[in-house]
Each structure stands twice: as C-alpha cells, then as structure tokens.
Design a protein around this motif. Structure first.
Motif, PDB file in Angstrom:
ATOM      1  N   PHE A   8       0.768  -1.256  -0.014  1.00  0.00           N
ATOM      2  CA  PHE A   8       0.125  -0.032   0.033  1.00  0.00           C
ATOM      3  C   PHE A   8       0.799   1.290  -0.054  1.00  0.00           C
ATOM      4  O   PHE A   8       2.284   1.105   0.413  1.00  0.00           O
ATOM      5  CB  PHE A   8      -0.968   0.006   1.179  1.00  0.00           C
ATOM      6  CG  PHE A   8      -0.307   0.288   2.714  1.00  0.00           C
ATOM      7  CD1 PHE A   8       0.072   1.542   3.089  1.00  0.00           C
ATOM      8  CD2 PHE A   8       0.230  -0.881   3.259  1.00  0.00           C
ATOM      9  CE1 PHE A   8       0.523   1.594   4.322  1.00  0.00           C
ATOM     10  CE2 PHE A   8       0.963  -0.759   4.220  1.00  0.00           C
ATOM     11  CZ  PHE A   8       1.002   0.572   4.934  1.00  0.00           C
ATOM     12  N   GLU A   9       0.395   2.446  -0.476  1.00  0.00           N
ATOM     13  CA  GLU A   9       1.010   3.643  -0.124  1.00  0.00           C
ATOM     14  C   GLU A   9       0.115   4.698   0.278  1.00  0.00           C
ATOM     15  O   GLU A   9      -1.054   4.673   0.055  1.00  0.00           O
ATOM     16  CB  GLU A   9       1.451   4.051  -1.599  1.00  0.00           C
ATOM     17  CG  GLU A   9       0.355   4.293  -2.863  1.00  0.00           C
ATOM     18  CD  GLU A   9       1.176   4.850  -4.091  1.00  0.00           C
ATOM     19  OE1 GLU A   9       2.450   4.886  -4.105  1.00  0.00           O
ATOM     20  OE2 GLU A   9       0.266   5.157  -5.057  1.00  0.00           O
ATOM     21  N   PHE A  10       0.461   5.801   0.738  1.00  0.00           N
ATOM     22  CA  PHE A  10      -0.036   7.156   1.039  1.00  0.00           C
ATOM     23  C   PHE A  10       1.091   8.136   0.827  1.00  0.00           C
ATOM     24  O   PHE A  10       2.424   8.180   0.802  1.00  0.00           O
ATOM     25  CB  PHE A  10      -0.214   6.857   2.614  1.00  0.00           C
ATOM     26  CG  PHE A  10      -0.636   8.129   3.238  1.00  0.00           C
ATOM     27  CD1 PHE A  10      -1.859   8.626   2.890  1.00  0.00           C
ATOM     28  CD2 PHE A  10       0.204   9.263   3.722  1.00  0.00           C
ATOM     29  CE1 PHE A  10      -2.495   9.984   3.449  1.00  0.00           C
ATOM     30  CE2 PHE A  10      -0.181  10.429   4.127  1.00  0.00           C
ATOM     31  CZ  PHE A  10      -1.692  10.607   4.012  1.00  0.00           C
ATOM     32  N   ALA A  11       0.488   9.071   0.302  1.00  0.00           N
ATOM     33  CA  ALA A  11       1.165  10.243  -0.190  1.00  0.00           C
ATOM     34  C   ALA A  11       0.552  11.613   0.099  1.00  0.00           C
ATOM     35  O   ALA A  11      -0.607  11.726  -0.091  1.00  0.00           O
ATOM     36  CB  ALA A  11       1.610  10.079  -1.755  1.00  0.00           C
ATOM     37  N   LEU A  39       4.756   7.377   1.853  1.00  0.00           N
ATOM     38  CA  LEU A  39       5.393   6.240   2.167  1.00  0.00           C
ATOM     39  C   LEU A  39       4.893   4.759   1.360  1.00  0.00           C
ATOM     40  O   LEU A  39       3.774   4.836   0.905  1.00  0.00           O
ATOM     41  CB  LEU A  39       5.285   5.816   3.628  1.00  0.00           C
ATOM     42  CG  LEU A  39       3.759   5.559   4.171  1.00  0.00           C
ATOM     43  CD1 LEU A  39       3.500   4.300   4.159  1.00  0.00           C
ATOM     44  CD2 LEU A  39       3.382   6.011   5.899  1.00  0.00           C
ATOM     45  N   ASN A  40       5.918   4.022   1.299  1.00  0.00           N
ATOM     46  CA  ASN A  40       5.343   2.837   0.429  1.00  0.00           C
ATOM     47  C   ASN A  40       5.813   1.457   1.408  1.00  0.00           C
ATOM     48  O   ASN A  40       6.861   1.609   2.122  1.00  0.00           O
ATOM     49  CB  ASN A  40       6.118   2.459  -0.698  1.00  0.00           C
ATOM     50  CG  ASN A  40       5.950   3.718  -1.739  1.00  0.00           C
ATOM     51  OD1 ASN A  40       4.823   4.232  -1.842  1.00  0.00           O
ATOM     52  ND2 ASN A  40       6.961   4.275  -2.550  1.00  0.00           N
ATOM     53  N   LEU A  67      10.170   5.598   3.202  1.00  0.00           N
ATOM     54  CA  LEU A  67       9.556   6.913   3.335  1.00  0.00           C
ATOM     55  C   LEU A  67      10.291   7.546   2.167  1.00  0.00           C
ATOM     56  O   LEU A  67      11.579   7.528   1.832  1.00  0.00           O
ATOM     57  CB  LEU A  67       9.885   7.762   4.529  1.00  0.00           C
ATOM     58  CG  LEU A  67       9.364   7.057   5.779  1.00  0.00           C
ATOM     59  CD1 LEU A  67       9.935   7.964   7.104  1.00  0.00           C
ATOM     60  CD2 LEU A  67       8.032   7.217   5.814  1.00  0.00           C
ATOM     61  N   ASN A  68       9.468   8.591   1.463  1.00  0.00           N
ATOM     62  CA  ASN A  68      10.133   9.344   0.203  1.00  0.00           C
ATOM     63  C   ASN A  68       9.676  10.596   0.205  1.00  0.00           C
ATOM     64  O   ASN A  68       8.654  11.248   0.944  1.00  0.00           O
ATOM     65  CB  ASN A  68       9.437   8.426  -0.976  1.00  0.00           C
ATOM     66  CG  ASN A  68       7.983   8.321  -1.112  1.00  0.00           C
ATOM     67  OD1 ASN A  68       7.425   9.310  -1.418  1.00  0.00           O
ATOM     68  ND2 ASN A  68       7.259   7.501  -0.954  1.00  0.00           N
ATOM     69  N   PHE A  76      14.020   6.077   1.226  1.00  0.00           N
ATOM     70  CA  PHE A  76      14.852   5.271   2.091  1.00  0.00           C
ATOM     71  C   PHE A  76      14.164   4.585   3.057  1.00  0.00           C
ATOM     72  O   PHE A  76      12.978   5.289   3.512  1.00  0.00           O
ATOM     73  CB  PHE A  76      15.583   6.671   2.989  1.00  0.00           C
ATOM     74  CG  PHE A  76      16.888   5.951   3.765  1.00  0.00           C
ATOM     75  CD1 PHE A  76      17.934   5.257   3.275  1.00  0.00           C
ATOM     76  CD2 PHE A  76      16.508   5.693   5.056  1.00  0.00           C
ATOM     77  CE1 PHE A  76      18.876   4.893   4.261  1.00  0.00           C
ATOM     78  CE2 PHE A  76      17.304   5.146   5.998  1.00  0.00           C
ATOM     79  CZ  PHE A  76      18.618   4.663   5.705  1.00  0.00           C
ATOM     80  N   GLY A  77      14.653   3.464   3.469  1.00  0.00           N
ATOM     81  CA  GLY A  77      13.807   2.737   4.366  1.00  0.00           C
ATOM     82  C   GLY A  77      14.665   1.288   4.673  1.00  0.00           C
ATOM     83  O   GLY A  77      15.871   1.434   4.808  1.00  0.00           O
ATOM     84  N   ALA A  78      13.940   0.196   4.951  1.00  0.00           N
ATOM     85  CA  ALA A  78      14.296  -0.893   5.366  1.00  0.00           C
ATOM     86  C   ALA A  78      13.584  -2.026   4.613  1.00  0.00           C
ATOM     87  O   ALA A  78      12.590  -1.933   4.456  1.00  0.00           O
ATOM     88  CB  ALA A  78      14.479  -1.042   6.936  1.00  0.00           C
TER      89      ALA A  78
END
Length: 214
Positions: A58-61, A71-72, A99-100, A120-122
């Motif tokens: 899912f994504e939110f922007a 975020l993805n 997070l973008n 950038f994330g994990a």
C-alpha cells in the motif's frame, strides 16, 4: 484580550496561506515487480501480462504545491517445498518499507502528473517455519515460543534507498500511477551481521486508489 486578538489574526493568516496552497493526499494499493537489469518496455509489459511476480502493498502520499511526501510498504508471504519430511512447506515473511520525498511538475494531482522521487527505508525477511524443540513439540520460534525470540529467525535485514521517475493519472477522486525505480543502496545496518535483503536493483510499480483534495 490583546493576546487573543493576536492569536486570532495569526491563525487567520495561517489558514488563508494554507488554503492558497494546493494540498492533496492519496491512499491506494501498490504492486511492484523487480528486475536484475534495467527493464525495457517489453519486459515490463511481459511481467504485467504474467501477473505472478508482483509484490503487493500500500502507499500513502501528500503533496503540498509541487513537493510530495509519502510512504510505501510491500509485504509478501513466501513458501517453498520443505526438506523436512514432517512439514509440507517452509514459510518466510518479506517486507519493504520506505519514506519518500518527490517533486511534481504539476501543482495539482489532476489528469497527468509527471514526478521524480527519492526514498529511504528498510527491508527484511523472517523465517516463519514451525520448529521442533527437544520435547518433540512444534511451534513458531519466530513468535517467541520455547524461549527463543524473533531475532534468531530474522534471516535478512537491509537499509535501502532508491530514486524513481513516474507518471500519475487522476480522474476525479481516483488515480492510477506507474513508476520505475533504481535501488543503489542495499546494506545491512551498521554493527550487525545480517545478510542483505535480496532486493533487485530495478523495480516497476503500479498503484491505484483515492485522492482527497484539489
């Protein structure tokens, strides 16, 4: 009374400023597929046609004027034929979270919206296969049974980063988006001995969902 008047004036000024700036938010489902090398259009079309290698998420922007934040999250349960005669499958759980921040050529998410993005994330993988203890009982060590904790079942862990370019199409409150990303950063966290998560350097993702705002 004087402080109250100052507060009301400042609040009104902030409200007018925010309303004058184009602000939109979107939330939707996303599907991503990885490529070892930079994919051609035919490679992407072939994967879409197969439809079996996509990773769901899912994504939110949110976009304020031309700048976007979001975020993805991708998740997947995987199973492979178990080498243990008492088990049918070995199970793992994979996740990728980032997070973008992005820059959009259009001020509003309306009709066509080209954009560039960096994130950038994990990413990691956890073994969920039931394990047998000394009492011949079975349980999920990854869940904390038998005195073990999930640290012992974490197979891969990486810090990851990417850059991407894409295009969104909005029609009223609905949107569809596609982007191609390159992942140059994939390294274990400092002072750990985890194996890097096996992420492919290129990824194509398609998403769809709802838009709120103008």
């Amino acid at each position: 009374m004087k402080k109250l008047l100052i507060f009301l004036v400042l609040s009104g000024g902030i409200a007018v400023s925010v309303s004058a700036v184009s602000t939109t938010a979107r939330f939707g489902a996303i599907l991503g597929v990885g490529f070892v090398n930079s994919p051609s259009i035919s490679d992407i079309i072939s994967e879409i046609d197969k439809g079996i290698n996509f990773r769901p998420g899912f994504e939110f922007a949110m976009k304020i004027d031309r700048i976007g934040f979001g975020l993805n999250s991708f998740i997947m349960f995987n199973r492979t034929k178990s080498s243990n005669s008492e088990l049918l499958w070995d199970w793992t759980f994979d996740w990728i979270g980032t997070l973008n921040v992005g820059y959009h050529l259009a001020r509003t998410w309306y009709f066509l919206d080209p954009f560039i993005e960096a994130g950038f994330g994990a990413a990691g993988r956890v073994d969920l296969t039931p394990q047998q203890d000394n009492s011949d009982e079975w349980g999920y060590i990854g869940a904390g049974y038998y005195g073990y904790d999930s640290y012992n079942r974490l197979l891969n862990l990486s810090l990851i980063g990417y850059i991407a370019a894409g295009l969104s199409l909005r029609i009223d409150m609905l949107y569809v988006s596609g982007k191609l990303s390159y992942w140059p950063l994939n390294t274990p966290p400092p002072a750990t001995q985890y194996m890097p998560y096996p992420i492919k350097q290129f990824q194509f993702a398609i998403s769809a969902g709802f838009v709120i705002g103008r």
